[in-house]
Design a protein around this motif. Structure first.
Motif, PDB file in Angstrom:
ATOM      1  N   ILE A 263       0.796  -1.404   0.052  1.00 25.15           N
ATOM      2  CA  ILE A 263      -0.023   0.242   0.322  1.00 25.15           C
ATOM      3  C   ILE A 263       0.973   0.749   0.192  1.00 25.15           C
ATOM      4  CG2 ILE A 263      -1.909   1.101   0.940  1.00 25.15           C
ATOM      5  CD1 ILE A 263      -2.182  -1.608   0.345  1.00 25.15           C
ATOM      6  N   LEU A 264       0.439   1.605  -0.548  1.00 25.47           N
ATOM      7  CA  LEU A 264       1.550   3.303  -1.123  1.00 25.47           C
ATOM      8  C   LEU A 264       0.656   4.405  -0.264  1.00 25.47           C
ATOM      9  CD1 LEU A 264       2.949   3.747  -4.539  1.00 25.47           C
ATOM     10  CD2 LEU A 264       3.577   2.200  -2.709  1.00 25.47           C
ATOM     11  N   ALA A 265       0.549   3.619   0.911  1.00 32.29           N
ATOM     12  CA  ALA A 265      -0.232   4.774   1.994  1.00 32.29           C
ATOM     13  C   ALA A 265       0.031   6.301   2.280  1.00 32.29           C
ATOM     14  CB  ALA A 265      -0.401   4.347   3.337  1.00 32.29           C
ATOM     15  N   ASP A 266       0.890   6.747   2.221  1.00 33.83           N
ATOM     16  CA  ASP A 266       1.261   8.407   2.449  1.00 33.83           C
ATOM     17  C   ASP A 266       1.138   8.878   0.707  1.00 33.83           C
ATOM     18  OD1 ASP A 266       2.738   9.787   3.920  1.00 33.83           O
ATOM     19  OD2 ASP A 266       4.415  10.227   2.997  1.00 33.83           O
ATOM     20  N   TYR A 267       0.855   8.655  -0.317  1.00 30.41           N
ATOM     21  CA  TYR A 267       0.473   9.277  -1.557  1.00 30.41           C
ATOM     22  C   TYR A 267      -0.892   9.682  -1.210  1.00 30.41           C
ATOM     23  CZ  TYR A 267       5.983   8.291  -2.307  1.00 30.41           C
ATOM     24  OH  TYR A 267       7.015   8.069  -2.150  1.00 30.41           O
ATOM     25  N   PHE A 268      -1.824   8.852  -0.655  1.00 34.55           N
ATOM     26  CA  PHE A 268      -2.951   9.337  -0.526  1.00 34.55           C
ATOM     27  C   PHE A 268      -3.150  10.514   0.408  1.00 34.55           C
ATOM     28  CE2 PHE A 268      -3.663   4.796  -1.578  1.00 34.55           C
ATOM     29  CZ  PHE A 268      -4.376   5.186  -2.967  1.00 34.55           C
ATOM     30  N   PHE A 269      -4.176  11.488  -0.558  1.00 35.36           N
ATOM     31  CA  PHE A 269      -4.048  12.583   0.811  1.00 35.36           C
ATOM     32  C   PHE A 269      -5.320  12.131   1.406  1.00 35.36           C
ATOM     33  CE2 PHE A 269      -3.258  14.604  -3.058  1.00 35.36           C
ATOM     34  CZ  PHE A 269      -2.243  15.832  -2.682  1.00 35.36           C
ATOM     35  N   ASP A 270      -6.405  11.526   1.420  1.00 33.83           N
ATOM     36  CA  ASP A 270      -7.373  11.151   1.717  1.00 33.83           C
ATOM     37  C   ASP A 270      -6.890   9.995   2.844  1.00 33.83           C
ATOM     38  OD1 ASP A 270      -9.209  10.009   3.439  1.00 33.83           O
ATOM     39  OD2 ASP A 270     -11.009   9.246   1.339  1.00 33.83           O
ATOM     40  N   GLN A 271      -6.984   9.844   3.959  1.00 33.13           N
ATOM     41  CA  GLN A 271      -5.727   9.195   4.685  1.00 33.13           C
ATOM     42  C   GLN A 271      -7.544   8.233   6.013  1.00 33.13           C
ATOM     43  OE1 GLN A 271      -2.801   8.244   5.358  1.00 33.13           O
ATOM     44  NE2 GLN A 271      -2.246   9.545   3.662  1.00 33.13           N
ATOM     45  N   GLU A 272      -8.151   9.051   5.956  1.00 31.01           N
ATOM     46  CA  GLU A 272      -9.991   8.181   6.028  1.00 31.01           C
ATOM     47  C   GLU A 272      -9.148   6.834   5.368  1.00 31.01           C
ATOM     48  OE1 GLU A 272     -12.945   9.839   7.072  1.00 31.01           O
ATOM     49  OE2 GLU A 272     -12.397  11.821   8.118  1.00 31.01           O
ATOM     50  N   PHE A 273      -9.372   6.779   3.762  1.00 33.92           N
ATOM     51  CA  PHE A 273      -9.833   5.626   3.184  1.00 33.92           C
ATOM     52  C   PHE A 273      -8.751   5.390   3.366  1.00 33.92           C
ATOM     53  CE2 PHE A 273      -8.496   4.422  -1.248  1.00 33.92           C
ATOM     54  CZ  PHE A 273      -9.436   3.784  -1.085  1.00 33.92           C
ATOM     55  N   VAL A 274      -7.654   5.082   3.499  1.00 30.14           N
ATOM     56  CA  VAL A 274      -6.235   4.289   3.355  1.00 30.14           C
ATOM     57  C   VAL A 274      -6.313   3.115   4.890  1.00 30.14           C
ATOM     58  CG1 VAL A 274      -3.916   4.191   3.608  1.00 30.14           C
ATOM     59  CG2 VAL A 274      -4.893   5.895   2.269  1.00 30.14           C
ATOM     60  N   GLY A 275      -6.927   4.298   6.185  1.00 28.99           N
ATOM     61  CA  GLY A 275      -7.011   3.373   7.446  1.00 28.99           C
ATOM     62  C   GLY A 275      -8.309   2.614   6.826  1.00 28.99           C
ATOM     63  N   GLU A 276      -9.351   2.843   6.274  1.00 28.50           N
ATOM     64  CA  GLU A 276     -11.114   1.861   5.642  1.00 28.50           C
ATOM     65  C   GLU A 276     -10.466   0.389   5.406  1.00 28.50           C
ATOM     66  OE1 GLU A 276     -14.418  -0.425   5.667  1.00 28.50           O
ATOM     67  OE2 GLU A 276     -13.164   1.596   6.558  1.00 28.50           O
ATOM     68  N   LEU A 277      -9.352   0.729   4.227  1.00 27.08           N
ATOM     69  CA  LEU A 277      -8.564  -0.356   3.418  1.00 27.08           C
ATOM     70  C   LEU A 277      -8.302  -1.036   4.183  1.00 27.08           C
ATOM     71  CD1 LEU A 277      -8.730   0.053  -0.101  1.00 27.08           C
ATOM     72  CD2 LEU A 277      -6.653   0.649  -0.602  1.00 27.08           C
ATOM     73  N   LEU A 278      -7.137  -0.385   4.914  1.00 26.60           N
ATOM     74  CA  LEU A 278      -6.191  -1.226   6.130  1.00 26.60           C
ATOM     75  C   LEU A 278      -6.748  -2.202   6.466  1.00 26.60           C
ATOM     76  CD1 LEU A 278      -3.424   0.868   6.218  1.00 26.60           C
ATOM     77  CD2 LEU A 278      -3.152  -1.241   5.587  1.00 26.60           C
ATOM     78  N   ARG A 279      -8.237  -1.826   7.066  1.00 26.89           N
ATOM     79  CA  ARG A 279      -8.690  -2.535   8.324  1.00 26.89           C
ATOM     80  C   ARG A 279      -9.739  -3.771   7.180  1.00 26.89           C
ATOM     81  NH1 ARG A 279     -10.107   2.024  10.552  1.00 26.89           N
ATOM     82  NH2 ARG A 279     -11.358   3.278   9.067  1.00 26.89           N
ATOM     83  N   GLN A 280      -9.984  -3.249   5.443  1.00 25.30           N
ATOM     84  CA  GLN A 280     -10.402  -4.614   5.064  1.00 25.30           C
ATOM     85  C   GLN A 280      -9.928  -5.552   4.378  1.00 25.30           C
ATOM     86  OE1 GLN A 280     -12.972  -2.608   1.957  1.00 25.30           O
ATOM     87  NE2 GLN A 280     -13.655  -0.940   2.164  1.00 25.30           N
ATOM     88  N   PHE A 281      -8.594  -4.934   3.945  1.00 23.92           N
ATOM     89  CA  PHE A 281      -7.196  -6.184   3.885  1.00 23.92           C
ATOM     90  C   PHE A 281      -6.515  -7.178   5.700  1.00 23.92           C
ATOM     91  CE2 PHE A 281      -6.071  -3.812   0.775  1.00 23.92           C
ATOM     92  CZ  PHE A 281      -6.452  -4.306  -0.295  1.00 23.92           C
ATOM     93  N   HIS A 282      -7.363  -6.559   6.319  1.00 23.92           N
ATOM     94  CA  HIS A 282      -6.989  -7.330   7.412  1.00 23.92           C
ATOM     95  C   HIS A 282      -7.793  -8.154   7.833  1.00 23.92           C
ATOM     96  CE1 HIS A 282      -6.317  -7.262  12.269  1.00 23.92           C
ATOM     97  NE2 HIS A 282      -4.892  -7.478  11.392  1.00 23.92           N
ATOM     98  N   GLN A 283      -9.220  -7.256   8.181  1.00 24.20           N
ATOM     99  CA  GLN A 283     -10.535  -8.791   8.192  1.00 24.20           C
ATOM    100  C   GLN A 283     -10.699 -10.089   6.973  1.00 24.20           C
ATOM    101  OE1 GLN A 283     -13.544  -5.855   7.525  1.00 24.20           O
ATOM    102  NE2 GLN A 283     -13.965  -4.766   9.504  1.00 24.20           N
TER     103      GLN A 283
END
Length: 489
Positions: free
Chosen positions: A82-102
Motif C-alpha cells: 500500500i503506497l499509503a503516504d501518497y493518498f491525501f485521504d487518510q481516512e480512506f487508507v485506514g478503511e482500506l487497511l481494515r478491509q484487508f485485515h478483516q
C-alpha cells in the motif's frame, strides 16, 4: 521464468516521480522473485476525506473511481503493498487497511506508520548523513542548517537526525537551533530564506533541505535576494526529482530513495509469504548538481537530456490526440463489435504498453426490459474480456473469467508482468477497467491524456448503451403500431 504469484500495489494516481520510483523498486524486486505486479490506481486523489465532500456530482465520480480498490480487496493475489503516504485521504487508507485485515490478506505499508501491518521506509537517516558529510568534508562547511518537515512526521525526524549525527561525527557543534521545521513545501523555504536575508538567522555555509521542493525554492529565494548559490551558500535536496536536476543551478540531491523503499516492501512481503529471495540492494545515488559547489555530474546531464526527450514525446502525443478524433469515433459505434474495433484502433494513444486489455462487467449493457436506469455500482463476480491485444498481434475478445482472477492472461503460463489497472465508469455506473502491461515502471506514469482516453472509452460504453436502448424502444413501438397486444389483432 514463469510467474509464480501476484503482488497487488494500491496506489493513488501515478502522476509523481516519487510514486514511479517506488513502483520501479517494487517491480524490479518482484520480477526477480518471479512475481507479477498488479497496480490498482485511478485518476482521482481527493484532497479531503470522502466523508467531507459535499458536491454530489464529485461524490458520484469519486465513488466510481474508488471501486477499483474494492476490486483489489476481492482479488486473488498473494499479498499487497500500500503506497499509503501518497493518498491525501487518510481516512480512506485506514478503511482500506481494515478491509484487508478483516480478509486476512498479507500487506506491507510503504512509508506510513499504522497498527495493522508492517511498514517500511527508505534509510533516510543514513542518506541525509551522507549528504551532510559531503558538505563538511568536500566543501569545508562549518555552519550548516537543516530545513526539514513537520516535527511529528517520521520522515522529518529521520532526516533531521541524519543531519545532526553527521555534524557530531565530524566534530562540529550540534544544536537544535540549526534545525528549522516546516511542511516540505515551497513557502517553508521562502520564509527561511527571508530570515537569512534580513539577518534574523546568521548566513550559513550550507543548508541541507529534506526534499527537493524546498531546496529549489530556497535557491530561488536566496538568489533573488542577492545571495549566490553555491558561491555564498551551498544547498542540497532530497528525492532526486527531475525538477531539481534541471534547475539553475541543478540541485545536488539523492536519487533512488523510493526505489529502495519499494525493494524493502517487497522483501518484507516475500518473508510473510515464506519466500526467500536474494536481490542486489538498490542503493540511492548522490547526484552532484552544482548547488553544493561541485561540478555537475554526468548523470545530471543525462537526466536533462531525458527530460528534453520526455517533453518532445509529450508534444508528439498531444498532436496524436488532437488528430485521433477518438471521442467521436468511440461515441458513434453502432454495436459492440464496432466498439471493440475502435478501442483497439485507438490503443496506440496509450504509450509504451506491451499488452492492453479492456475488461467489462457481465451484463454491462444492461437489461433493457428494466429500463435504461439499470446500472452496475460494483464490479461483477465474472468479467468479460471485451478487447485484448499484444504488440504485433490482432485484438481478441470474448473470454469470460472470474473477477478475482483480474485478467484471463494470468491463468496462462507467462513471464512476470507489470500491469496497471484503471477504472472505466460514468460516475457511479461501473463498466469495467483497462489493464495495460508495461516493461518499465516509468511507463506507468499517468497524465491528462490517459485520463481523457479512459473517459472517451467510458463515454463510448455509455453512448452505445443509450443507442441500443433507443433501438429497443423503437422496435417495441413498431410492434405496438402493427400488433394489438390486448386483442392479438
Amino acid at each position: 521464468m514463469h510467474a509464480v504469484g501476484k503482488i497487488g500495489v494500491i496506489a493513488p494516481p501515478i502522476t509523481h516521480a516519487l510514486i514511479v520510483d517506488a513502483l520501479d523498486g517494487i517491480d524490479r524486486t518482484a520480477r526477480a522473485a518471479g512475481y507479477d505486479v498488479v497496480v490498482f490506481t485511478c485518476s482521482t486523489n481527493p484532497k479531503q476525506p470522502y466523508s467531507k465532500v459535499r458536491d454530489p456530482f464529485y461524490i458520484h465520480h469519486i465513488s466510481g473511481e474508488k471501486e477499483i480498490y474494492d476490486l483489489a480487496v476481492r482479488a486473488d493475489l498473494d499479498g499487497y503493498i500500500i503506497l499509503a503516504d501518497y493518498f491525501f485521504d487518510q481516512e480512506f487508507v485506514g478503511e482500506l487497511l481494515r478491509q484487508f485485515h478483516q480478509r486476512g490478506a498479507r500487506c506491507v505499508v510503504l512509508e506510513k506508520e499504522n497498527k495493522l501491518y508492517p511498514y517500511v521506509y527508505a534509510e533516510q537517516r543514513k542518506i541525509v548523513y551522507r549528504i551532510t558529510e559531503h558538505l563538511i568534508q568536500v566543501h569545508g562547511c562549518k555552519l550548516l542548517y537543516c530545513l526539514t518537515g513537520q516535527k511529528d512526521r517520521f520522515e522529518a525526524i529521520q532526516r533531521r537526525d541524519g543531519f545532526l549525527e553527521a555534524l557530531r561525527d565530524n566534530g562540529l557543534p550540534v544544536s537544535e537551533e540549526q534545525v528549522f521545521y516546516g511542511n516540505f513545501w515551497m513557502n517553508t523555504a521562502q520564509d527561511f530564506a527571508n530570515k537569512i536575508l534580513n539577518g534574523e538567522v546568521p548566513k550559513p555555509d550550507g543548508v541541507v533541505c529534506a526534499n527537493d521542493m524546498m531546496a529549489i525554492a530556497l535557491c530561488d529565494a536566496l538568489q533573488a535576494g542577492g545571495i549566490s548559490v553555491p558561491g555564498d551558500v551551498a544547498v542540497t535536496g532530497y528525492d532526486g526529482t527531475m525538477q531539481a536536476l534541471i534547475h539553475d543551478p541543478p540541485v545536488t540531491t539523492v536519487k533512488g530513495c523510493g526505489q529502495q523503499a519499494g525493494q524493502l516492501a517487497v522483501e518484507n512481503l516475500l518473508k510473510q509469504l515464506g519466500t526467500q529471495r536474494s536481490c542486489k540492494p538498490l542503493e540511492p545515488t548522490l547526484m552532484l548538481g552544482g548547488s553544493c559547489g561541485c561540478p555537475v555530474s554526468p548523470e545530471v546531464a543525462v537526466a536533462a537530456v531525458e527530460q528534453s526527450n520526455t517533453i518532445t514525446r509529450q508534444q508528439m502525443l498531444t498532436e496524436a490526440y488532437m488528430n485521433a478524433n477518438h471521442i467521436v469515433r468511440l461515441s458513434s459505434a453502432a454495436d459492440v463489435q464496432a466498439l471493440q474495433l475502435r478501442i483497439s484502433e485507438i490503443a496506440y494513444l496509450v504509450p509504451n504498453w506491451t499488452e492492453i486489455d479492456v475488461c467489462v462487467c457481465s451484463g454491462w449493457l444492461g437489461k433493457f426490459q428494466q429500463g435504461q436506469s439499470y446500472q452496475l455500482h460494483r464490479y461483477t463476480d465474472r468479467m468479460l474480456l471485451l478487447m485484448g491485444t499484444r504488440v504485433g498481434e490482432y485484438a481478441r475478445a470474448g473470454a469470460s473469467f472470474p473477477a478475482r482472477q483480474i485478467l484471463p492472461r494470468f491463468a496462462e503460463p507467462h513471464a512476470p508482468m507489470l500491469v496497471r489497472l484503471t477504472p472505466l465508469h460514468s460516475d457511479q455506473d461501473i463498466y469495467g477497467y483497462c489493464a495495460a502491461a508495461f516493461q518499465h515502471a516509468a511507463d506507468c506514469q499517468m497524465d491528462f491524456h490517459y485520463s481523457n482516453w479512459c473517459g472517451a472509452v467510458s463515454n463510448g460504453f455509455r453512448m452505445l448503451r443509450s443507442k441500443l436502448y433507443t433501438d429497443f424502444l423503437q422496435k417495441k413501438m413498431a410492434q405496438y403500431d402493427t400488433h394489438d397486444i390486448l386483442t392479438g389483432f
